[in-house]
Design a protein around this motif. Sequence first.
Motif, PDB file in Angstrom:
ATOM      1  N   UNK A 110      80.107  43.618  69.809  1.00 55.44           N
ATOM      2  CA  UNK A 110      79.849  43.826  71.233  1.00 55.44           C
ATOM      3  C   UNK A 110      81.030  43.442  72.115  1.00 55.44           C
ATOM      4  N   UNK A 111      81.991  42.684  71.569  1.00 57.89           N
ATOM      5  CA  UNK A 111      83.115  42.211  72.370  1.00 57.89           C
ATOM      6  C   UNK A 111      82.988  40.766  72.784  1.00 57.89           C
ATOM      7  N   UNK A 112      82.063  40.031  72.175  1.00 57.92           N
ATOM      8  CA  UNK A 112      81.888  38.599  72.462  1.00 57.92           C
ATOM      9  C   UNK A 112      83.177  37.819  72.236  1.00 57.92           C
ATOM     10  N   UNK A 113      83.375  36.832  73.105  1.00 57.96           N
ATOM     11  CA  UNK A 113      84.508  35.919  72.969  1.00 57.96           C
ATOM     12  C   UNK A 113      83.977  34.497  72.826  1.00 57.96           C
ATOM     13  N   UNK A 114      84.697  33.619  72.133  1.00 55.56           N
ATOM     14  CA  UNK A 114      84.208  32.257  71.893  1.00 55.56           C
ATOM     15  C   UNK A 114      83.912  31.457  73.154  1.00 55.56           C
ATOM     16  N   UNK A 115      84.510  31.828  74.294  1.00 54.93           N
ATOM     17  CA  UNK A 115      84.233  31.068  75.519  1.00 54.93           C
ATOM     18  C   UNK A 115      83.083  31.674  76.332  1.00 54.93           C
ATOM     19  N   UNK A 116      82.402  32.677  75.791  1.00 55.72           N
ATOM     20  CA  UNK A 116      81.245  33.260  76.466  1.00 55.72           C
ATOM     21  C   UNK A 116      80.018  32.369  76.303  1.00 55.72           C
ATOM     22  N   UNK A 117      79.098  32.469  77.248  1.00 57.05           N
ATOM     23  CA  UNK A 117      77.781  31.857  77.096  1.00 57.05           C
ATOM     24  C   UNK A 117      76.890  32.834  76.342  1.00 57.05           C
ATOM     25  N   UNK A 118      76.179  32.341  75.329  1.00 56.56           N
ATOM     26  CA  UNK A 118      75.364  33.211  74.471  1.00 56.56           C
ATOM     27  C   UNK A 118      73.899  32.827  74.582  1.00 56.56           C
ATOM     28  N   UNK A 119      73.062  33.842  74.762  1.00 59.70           N
ATOM     29  CA  UNK A 119      71.607  33.656  74.775  1.00 59.70           C
ATOM     30  C   UNK A 119      71.020  34.454  73.623  1.00 59.70           C
ATOM     31  N   UNK A 120      70.249  33.795  72.776  1.00 62.87           N
ATOM     32  CA  UNK A 120      69.529  34.489  71.716  1.00 62.87           C
ATOM     33  C   UNK A 120      68.213  34.985  72.299  1.00 62.87           C
ATOM     34  N   UNK A 121      68.008  36.289  72.298  1.00 63.67           N
ATOM     35  CA  UNK A 121      66.834  36.880  72.940  1.00 63.67           C
ATOM     36  C   UNK A 121      65.867  37.433  71.905  1.00 63.67           C
ATOM     37  N   UNK A 122      64.661  36.854  71.870  1.00 59.66           N
ATOM     38  CA  UNK A 122      63.614  37.300  70.953  1.00 59.66           C
ATOM     39  C   UNK A 122      62.480  37.932  71.752  1.00 59.66           C
ATOM     40  N   UNK A 123      61.585  38.610  71.047  1.00 63.33           N
ATOM     41  CA  UNK A 123      60.426  39.179  71.734  1.00 63.33           C
ATOM     42  C   UNK A 123      59.583  38.069  72.332  1.00 63.33           C
ATOM     43  N   UNK A 124      59.415  36.986  71.568  1.00 68.22           N
ATOM     44  CA  UNK A 124      58.629  35.854  72.053  1.00 68.22           C
ATOM     45  C   UNK A 124      57.327  35.712  71.298  1.00 68.22           C
ATOM     46  N   UNK A 125      56.714  34.549  71.423  1.00 68.67           N
ATOM     47  CA  UNK A 125      55.488  34.268  70.696  1.00 68.67           C
ATOM     48  C   UNK A 125      54.773  33.084  71.320  1.00 68.67           C
ATOM     49  N   UNK A 126      53.468  33.031  71.137  1.00 65.36           N
ATOM     50  CA  UNK A 126      52.690  31.865  71.538  1.00 65.36           C
ATOM     51  C   UNK A 126      52.342  31.010  70.321  1.00 65.36           C
ATOM     52  N   UNK A 127      52.786  31.441  69.163  1.00 60.53           N
ATOM     53  CA  UNK A 127      52.506  30.731  67.921  1.00 60.53           C
ATOM     54  C   UNK A 127      53.537  29.614  67.732  1.00 60.53           C
ATOM     55  N   UNK A 179      70.737  40.109  70.739  1.00 62.79           N
ATOM     56  CA  UNK A 179      69.401  40.656  70.506  1.00 62.79           C
ATOM     57  C   UNK A 179      68.872  40.221  69.150  1.00 62.79           C
ATOM     58  N   UNK A 180      67.763  39.478  69.177  1.00 62.96           N
ATOM     59  CA  UNK A 180      67.089  39.100  67.939  1.00 62.96           C
ATOM     60  C   UNK A 180      65.840  39.954  67.795  1.00 62.96           C
ATOM     61  N   UNK A 181      66.086  41.265  67.815  1.00 65.38           N
ATOM     62  CA  UNK A 181      65.038  42.269  67.641  1.00 65.38           C
ATOM     63  C   UNK A 181      65.437  43.161  66.484  1.00 65.38           C
ATOM     64  N   UNK A 182      64.450  43.657  65.783  1.00 73.29           N
ATOM     65  CA  UNK A 182      64.754  44.498  64.627  1.00 73.29           C
ATOM     66  C   UNK A 182      65.076  45.928  65.028  1.00 73.29           C
ATOM     67  N   UNK A 183      64.365  46.448  66.039  1.00 71.51           N
ATOM     68  CA  UNK A 183      64.558  47.853  66.394  1.00 71.51           C
ATOM     69  C   UNK A 183      64.612  48.033  67.904  1.00 71.51           C
ATOM     70  N   UNK A 184      65.030  49.213  68.305  1.00 71.88           N
ATOM     71  CA  UNK A 184      65.076  49.562  69.723  1.00 71.88           C
ATOM     72  C   UNK A 184      63.648  49.750  70.237  1.00 71.88           C
ATOM     73  N   UNK A 185      63.482  49.611  71.548  1.00 68.44           N
ATOM     74  CA  UNK A 185      62.155  49.755  72.130  1.00 68.44           C
ATOM     75  C   UNK A 185      62.104  49.112  73.501  1.00 68.44           C
ATOM     76  N   UNK A 186      60.894  48.864  73.980  1.00 67.05           N
ATOM     77  CA  UNK A 186      60.697  48.282  75.304  1.00 67.05           C
ATOM     78  C   UNK A 186      61.407  46.950  75.457  1.00 67.05           C
ATOM     79  N   UNK A 187      61.328  46.096  74.441  1.00 63.80           N
ATOM     80  CA  UNK A 187      61.923  44.771  74.557  1.00 63.80           C
ATOM     81  C   UNK A 187      63.448  44.849  74.608  1.00 63.80           C
TER      82      UNK A 187
END
Length: 238
Positions: A110-127, A179-187
């Motif tokens: 994606x072009x990430x650089x070591x001085x970037x801020x990184x957010x791991x984005x998941x769909x989410x869960x209540x479990x 993106x911590x998603x397996x496939x493309x879609x709404x999320x």
Amino acid sequence: MSLLLVAHGTRKQSGVSLIGDIAAQVSSALDRPVRVAFVDVLGPTPSELLRENLDRPTVLVPAFLSRGYHVSRDIPSHVEQSEHPHVTVTRALGPDPALVRVLVERLIESGWRPDDSVILAAAGTSDPVAMRDLHTTATWLSATIGSRVELAFAATGEPRIADAVAAVRRQGRRVVVASYLLSDGLFQDRLRDSGADLVTDPLGTHPGVTRLIATRFQRACAALTPWRPVVAALSAKG
């Protein structure tokens, strides 16, 4: 032996096609057919496909990146409903170091650089168990890239991805959403609309994901029968 890959499901055709592509890659790696079922949004369901092969032992791999409701309740319920006598369900895909390696490669692409801020984005869960899995992945990714990785969610859980991006941006650095998603879609669309400077592609058909799923099938089958397929050589990438 029947092989069944079970995913969540999406109304976005590209996401459905991507799961089919993953199954095709795994099938090629194992030289055995891999069927696909979905627990939500669309069919066929796992119970429907299991009922079609009651006389054949089946290995079912949950195509989910953490343990949660679909893995701990939906899939066992479908197995029970099918009345199939010989189903082996493997553990979910994540957390697993192989997925962290895929995340890092997606960041680099994606072009990430070591001085970037990184957010791991998941769909989410209540479990709570699934939430621990997601935090484990974020911790492993932090250790791998050498900087703190925040965790945010596209659907269930706090912080939501747009809020997390806004908060992290105050640090004055570029914001990259992994993106911590397996496939493309709404999320994935929500991640793209989050305001981040860069958003990585879903894990999808990365060779590392193919190898991980193929290994899940291979080990489960080897434990049941003398059959020990050789996973075909995949791209060195990942």
